[in-house]
Design an enzyme around this catalytic site. Sequence first.
Site, PDB file in Angstrom:
ATOM      1  N   GLY A 285       0.796  -1.222   0.000  1.00  0.00           N
ATOM      2  CA  GLY A 285       0.000   0.000   0.000  1.00  0.00           C
ATOM      3  C   GLY A 285       0.829   1.273   0.000  1.00  0.00           C
ATOM      4  CG  HIS A 286      -1.306   4.990   0.131  1.00  0.00           C
ATOM      5  ND1 HIS A 286      -1.583   6.210   0.646  1.00  0.00           N
ATOM      6  CD2 HIS A 286      -2.209   4.147   0.682  1.00  0.00           C
ATOM      7  CE1 HIS A 286      -2.612   6.141   1.468  1.00  0.00           C
ATOM      8  NE2 HIS A 286      -3.011   4.884   1.505  1.00  0.00           N
ATOM      9  CG  ASN A 287       2.729   7.592   1.664  1.00  0.00           C
ATOM     10  OD1 ASN A 287       1.631   7.896   1.213  1.00  0.00           O
ATOM     11  ND2 ASN A 287       3.817   8.308   1.456  1.00  0.00           N
TER      12      ASN A 287
END
Length: 332
Positions: free
Chosen positions: A242-244
């Site tokens: 997932g993002h970040n």
Amino acid sequence: MNSFTIQEINDVLCGEIVGCISKKITAPEQLETATETEISFIGNKKYEKFWEGSKACVAVVNQDIAIEPGENRAFIKVKNADLAMSQVLNLFAPSTPVFKVDIHPTAVIDDTVSIGNGVKIGAGCYIGPNVVLAENVTIYPNVTILDECSIGKNTTIWSGTVIRERCHVGAYCILHPNCTIGADGFGFRPCPEKGLVKIPQIGNVIIGNGVEIGANSCVDRGKFSSTILGDGCKIDNLVQIGHNSKLGKFCIMAGNSGLAGSVTLGNGVIIGGSASIKDHTTIGDGAIVGAGSGVAGDIEAGKTVLGYPAIDARDALKQWAILKRLVRDSNK
């Protein structure tokens, strides 16, 4: 496929030959299905019992093996048979698909792309503006690399992969078919007037050196800044990052596992197959998450967890044993 004498193979492995054979070895194979001209492996003492029934003429074995090879058969004793197996497989590996021309005429390559020496680009690829391809990058047919990306030297990108804008892949990486680097993170917020409002994902993905990402896996771009995979990470097929999220060095994620947004993995973390990690969770160096587990909170370095929700592995095993006894007793 190539064939080798036992001595030629041992010249690579630097092991100790026990026994004797004169025939050439034509291929590596598992113990149960090997033929009289094939080499096999015994990486654990529990597999010694299968040697007598195997037709393999040679086996690469650990130094502590307790059996003898037998007549007209041989062992190559090494410190670590599993690592030696990788060297043998490299010896017998067939060549990769051939490029008749280094850059196929059907590839669409922007005029601003920087192409290093030895780069190969297959049919139907699209390489966007200001992309940098370092030396000896290999891009198989039908890959898309969008604007302002960079690919490090000796990296291989297999067919169907998409690398979206402003993402960076290090050197000596392998991206297997149809993986996606830099798709939008899953960011939406409820709004009374509009329903679900999309949160722009304006960051990117940064992948270190020596990273391998399996087929159909996805690494989402950051909402802010970057999603980061450290050097040497190995990601299986069908994995979601997932993002970040930020992965340290040499992390392993097995198939169907997933990280929600803003997860932090330390160095050497192992995530078992189908495990799920909650957003904003930190997992310390060397921790292990068992297959199918659900992690809802931080995990200390070096700890092994199991279950759903994940708890200390020893506690989980005790709980399962107690539950098994309760079910058994209730059925009496």
